[in-house]
Scaffold this active site. Structure first.
Site, PDB file in Angstrom:
ATOM      1  N   GLU B  60     -11.182   9.149   4.974  1.00 50.74           N
ATOM      2  CA  GLU B  60     -11.830   8.854   3.689  1.00 50.74           C
ATOM      3  C   GLU B  60     -13.316   8.535   3.847  1.00 50.74           C
ATOM      4  O   GLU B  60     -14.134   8.951   3.022  1.00 50.74           O
ATOM      5  CB  GLU B  60     -11.111   7.706   2.978  1.00 50.74           C
ATOM      6  N   HIS B 129       0.227   2.612  -3.380  1.00 53.13           N
ATOM      7  CA  HIS B 129       0.001   3.761  -4.256  1.00 53.13           C
ATOM      8  C   HIS B 129      -0.145   3.349  -5.725  1.00 53.13           C
ATOM      9  O   HIS B 129      -0.379   4.194  -6.566  1.00 53.13           O
ATOM     10  CB  HIS B 129       1.171   4.755  -4.156  1.00 53.13           C
TER      11      HIS B 129
END
Lengths: 360, 325
Positions: B60, B129
Site C-alpha cells: 500500500e 474489513h
C-alpha cells in the site's frame, strides 16, 4: 558490468582514487578533464564551508537546527555529475554538494533550515524535490516519477538518496520492489555514513553489505567507496546509462562517514570514539581530491587556502541575505494547504486577521 | 440515462474520464486484469491497455508513494486500496507526503490524485474489513475526504475528485455497492466536493448521515411516518471540507440535530459536527445535539456485528427522544 566485477555478495567495493590521492584503477577511471575536476573540487569545498558556517551560525543562535553533510560531499556530488539537467534529484536531507551541482542555490537550502518553507520553492530549471524529513519514504516518490517518465516515454532518469538507516524502513523495500517490477529508470543511492543518529551500521542490519540488498529485488547493486569522487562517478555513470537504455534500476551503496553530528542537536561523542573519527578524517573526500589535484598541478596550497577564504565570504554574504529575508505572512502560511482556501480556512484566516487588527 | 448501481457508476466515471484525459492512470493490487475485487475497474485494462490500468505488488505504501511521484510529474493517478482497513501501511505516505506536498514545495508541486477505498461494515467480512476511518483522514490538513451514497453522486463525485487539484480520499460504502440502482446521466458530470445535499426537507429535526447510513436514515424516517415528526435529512457527501453552512442553516430552522455514523463514537466526525452546531446554532437548539454511532470497540466479527450496526430502529428511537426532550 561493474556490479558483476564488484559483486557485493563477495564484499567487493569499487575504489578508483586512493586516500593518498592516487588513481589505483586507471582502467576504470571515468573520462574527466582536469578543469572539471577542479570545478567539482570547488563545489565540494563550497559545500564544506557552507556546512561549517551553518553550524557556527547555529551555535551563535542565528540558525535553527541544521543537518550538515560534512564528509559526504563526494558521495552526493559524484552521483549527480553523470546526470543531465533533465534528470530528477530526489534527496533525503544530507546531499548539499549534490544539490549545488544540480543547480539549487545555497540560499534556498539555508532558507529552509532557517525555518522558512519558501526555501523549498526551487527554480523551475532545477528538477529536484524538496527535502524529505521522514526516512526513506521519498524513495517511493522517486519510483513514481520514474514510472511517469516511462509512461510519457521521456529520456529522463531519477536519482534518489537515503541513508543507511533508511534501508531498515519498509518503504525502502517497497520502492526497490516496485522499481524492479516496473523496470523503472531510477538509481537509488544509499549514503552509508555508518550511523543513523546513534545506531551504528552493524546494528542496522545483518546484511554484510547494503548493496547486496539489491539482489533480493532482482536488480544490480554495487558497493562503492563513497569518499572517492571518481568511483562514485563511474558507478553512477553506468547506472544512469542502464536506466536510460530501459534496463531498469540500480542500487548504489556509497560507503562514507558522517564527520559531523546527525544534526546540531546531536552529540556524536556519546556513541563514537575519537580514534574512529580520526581514522575517517584520513579518508576525507576533499583531502583526497586535493592531493590528486596537487599531484596533477591543478591546485596549490595557496590557491586552496584562498578558496576557503573566498567561500567563507560568499557564504557569509548569502547568510546575511537570509537573515534579512522577510518572515512568511499570515496569508502565506494559509496559502499552500489546498489549491484554494476551504470555507473553514477562510473563516480561520478571517478570525486570525481580526485578532491581529483588533488586538483582542 | 442508464440504470446503474454504485459499482457501475464508478466504472462509468473511470471509463469516461480515462477517455477524456490520457494522463489518468488507474492501478492497485488486483485493479488491473481482474478489475478490482469488487470489479470497479472492470474492463479498463482491456480497453485502455496495461500502461493505463495495471496491477501492482501488494504494497500500500508503494501504491500511494508511487502515485505521489506520478502526480508530481503531472500524471493523474487514481489508485485503489483494496479495503480501507489495509490503508494503514500507506498512512505515512498519505499524511506525511500526499497531504503536504503542495505546502512543502510552496505551491510548486500540487498533488492531483485520488486514493479510493471500500469502507464500512454490514457485509459479514473478516477482521479489519469493516471499519469506518474517515475521521483519520478528515483530521489531516491538505486532504479532501469524499463519501458518496448514491449512484448519481458516486459518478459525479468521482469525476469531481479526479478533476480536483488536491489529493482526494474517496471512500466507497461497500455495503451498498450493489444494493440498488438509480438513473444516471450518460454523459460525464460533476457533483461539487464540499457540498452536502438535502435529501428531504423537514421542520422538527436535522438528521445528518453519509455513505450506507443514508439508507438506514431513510428507513428510520419511514418508520416514523405516522408520528407527525418532520425530519430534514442531509447527506453530508464530503467529510472534509465540511459543508458547515448547510448544517447550521438547517439546524437553525429545525432546532434539533442528530448525526448518524458507522464510525466509532469518540473523536469521530459526529463530534466535529456537534461542535460546529453548538458554535453556530446554539441559541436555536431545543435539545442537546446528539450523535448515534458505532461503539468505541473494534467492529465485531460477523456473528456479533449486529450489536455494533446502526439500525433504522435505533435511529427512530433517538429521533423520538430528541423530539420529546
Amino acid at each position: 558490468m561493474l556490479s558483476k566485477t564488484y559483486d557485493p555478495l563477495k564484499g567487493k567495493k569499487l575504489e578508483i582514487l586512493s586516500a593518498e590521492g592516487k588513481v589505483i584503477k586507471p582502467s576504470l577511471m571515468p573520462k574527466v578533464d582536469l578543469a572539471s575536476v577542479r570545478k567539482w573540487y570547488e563545489t565540494m569545498v563550497f559545500a564544506r564551508v557552507a556546512d561549517q558556517k551553518a553550524i557556527q551560525y547555529q551555535r551563535q543562535g542565528r540558525m535553527l537546527t541544521y543537518a550538515p553533510s560534512i564528509g559526504q560531499e563526494a558521495a552526493s556530488l559524484g552521483a549527480i555529475i553523470p546526470t543531465e539537467e533533465r534528470d530528477w534529484l530526489v534527496p533525503a536531507f544530507r546531499e548539499l554538494a549534490g544539490w549545488l551541482q544540480k543547480g539549487a542555490p545555497l540560499e534556498n537550502l539555508f532558507l529552509y533550515w532557517y525555518g522558512n518553507e519558501a526555501g523549498s520553492l526551487l527554480p523551475d530549471s532545477v528538477r529536484m524535490l524538496p527535502i524529505s524529513v521522514p526516512i526513506a519514504s521519498q524513495l517511493t516518490h522517486a519510483v513514481g516519477l520514474a514510472m511517469a517518465i516511462d509512461y510519457e516515454e521521456k529520456d529522463e532518469v531519477v536519482i534518489a538518496f537515503c541513508g543507511d538507516g533508511g534501508t531498515s524502513q519498509g518503504e525502502f523495500h517497497e520502492a526497490l520492489n516496485f522499481a524492479g517490477v516496473f523496470e523503472s529508470p531510477v538509481v537509488f543511492v544509499i549514503q552509508n555514513n555508518q550511523f543513523a543518529i546513534s545506531v551504528s551500521r552493524k546494528d542496522q542490519t545483518r546484511s554484510k553489505t547494503l548493496a547486496q540488498k539489491a539482489i533480493a529485488y532482482g536488480i544490480p547493486g554495487i558497493q562503492v567507496d563513497g569518499n572517492d569522487l571518481f568511483a562514485m562517478i563511474a558507478a553512477t555513470q553506468e547506472a544512469v546509462e542502464r536506466a536510460r537504455a530501459g534496463e531498469g534500476p540500480t542500487l548504489i551503496e556509497a560507503v562514507t562517514y558522517r564527520l559531523g553530528p546527525h544534526t546540531t542537536s546531536d552529540d556524536p561523542s556519546i556513541y563514537r570514539s575519537d580514534e574512529e573519527v580520526e581514522e575517517w578524517k584520513e579518508k576525507d573526500p576533499i583531502l583526497r581530491l586535493k592531493r590528486y589535484l596537487i599531484s596533477k598541478k591543478k591546485l596549490t596550497e595557496d590557491e586552496d587556502q584562498a578558496l576557503y577564504k573566498q567561500f567563507e565570504e560568499e557564504v557569509n554574504t548569502i547568510f546575511s541575505r537570509i537573515e534579512e529575508s522577510q518572515s512568511p505572512t499570515l496569508d502565506d502560511v494559509f496559502s499552500y494547504t489546498y489549491a484554494s482556501l476551504t470555507p473553514n480556512l477562510e473563516k480561520q484566516l478571517r478570525n486570525a486577521k481580526q485578532f491581529l487588527e483588533g488586538g483582542e | 440515462m442508464t440504470l446503474l448501481n454504485n459499482i457501475g457508476a464508478l466504472n462509468q466515471a473511470f471509463d469516461q474520464e480515462m477517455e477524456l484525459n490520457p494522463r489518468i492512470v488507474i492501478y492497485g493490487e488486483d485493479a488491473g486484469f481482474e478489475g478490482g475485487v469488487f470489479r470497479a475497474t472492470k474492463g479498463l485494462q482491456e480497453k485502455y491497455g496495461k500502461k493505463r490500468c495495471f496491477d501492482t505488488p501488494l504494497a500500500e505504501a508503494g501504491i500511494v508513494g508511487s502515485a505521489i511521484g506520478m502526480a508530481i510529474y503531472g500524471l493523474k493517478p487514481v489508485v485503489e486500496i483494496q479495503f480501507s482497513g489495509f490503508v494503514l501501511p500507506a498512512f505515512n505516505e498519505i499524511v506525511a507526503h500526499a497531504a503536504r506536498y503542495r505546502n512543502r514545495s510552496h505551491g510548486k508541486y500540487p498533488l492531483s490524485m485520488v486514493i479510493r477505498m471500500p469502507y464500512g461494515g454490514g457485509i459479514r467480512a473478516l477482521e479489519h474489513h469493516s471499519e469506518s476511518i474517515e475521521a483519520l483522514f478528515a483530521h489531516i490538513p491538505g486532504l479532501k475526504v469524499v463519501i458518496p451514497s448514491t449512484p448519481y453522486d458516486t459518478k459525479g463525485l468521482m469525476i469531481a475528485a479526479i478533476r480536483d487539484p488536491d489529493p482526494v480520499i474517496f471512500m466507497e460504502p461497500k455495503r451498498i455497492y450493489r444494493a440498488f440502482k438509480q438513473e444516471v446521466p450518460n454523459e460525464p458530470y460533476t457533483v461539487e466536493i464540499g457540498k452536502a445535499k438535502i435529501l428531504q426537507t423537514g421542520t422538527d429535526l436535522t438528521l445528518v448521515a453519509w455513505g450506507a447510513m443514508v439508507r438506514e436514515a431513510q428507513k428510520a424516517i419511514d418508520l416514523l411516518n405516522d408520528s407527525n415528526i418532520s425530519v430534514e435529512l442531509i447527506d453530508l457527501r464530503t467529510i472534509s471540507p465540511i459543508d458547515r453552512k448547510a448544517i447550521v442553516t438547517s439546524t437553525k430552522k429545525t432546532g434539533r440535530f442528530l448525526v448518524v455514523h458507522e464510525a466509532v463514537s469518540s473523536f469521530g466526525p459526529g463530534a466535529e459536527l456537534i461542535s460546529l452546531v453548538t458554535e453556530d446554532a446554539f441559541l436555536s437548539l431545543e435539545a442537546p445535539p446528539s450523535r448515534l454511532t458505532g461503539y468505541d470497540i473494534p467492529v465485531p466479527l460477523p456473528k456479533g456485528e449486529h450489536h455494533f450496526m446502526i439500525t433504522p430502529q435505533k435511529i427512530a428511537s433517538e429521533i423520538k427522544r430528541l423530539i420529546a426532550y
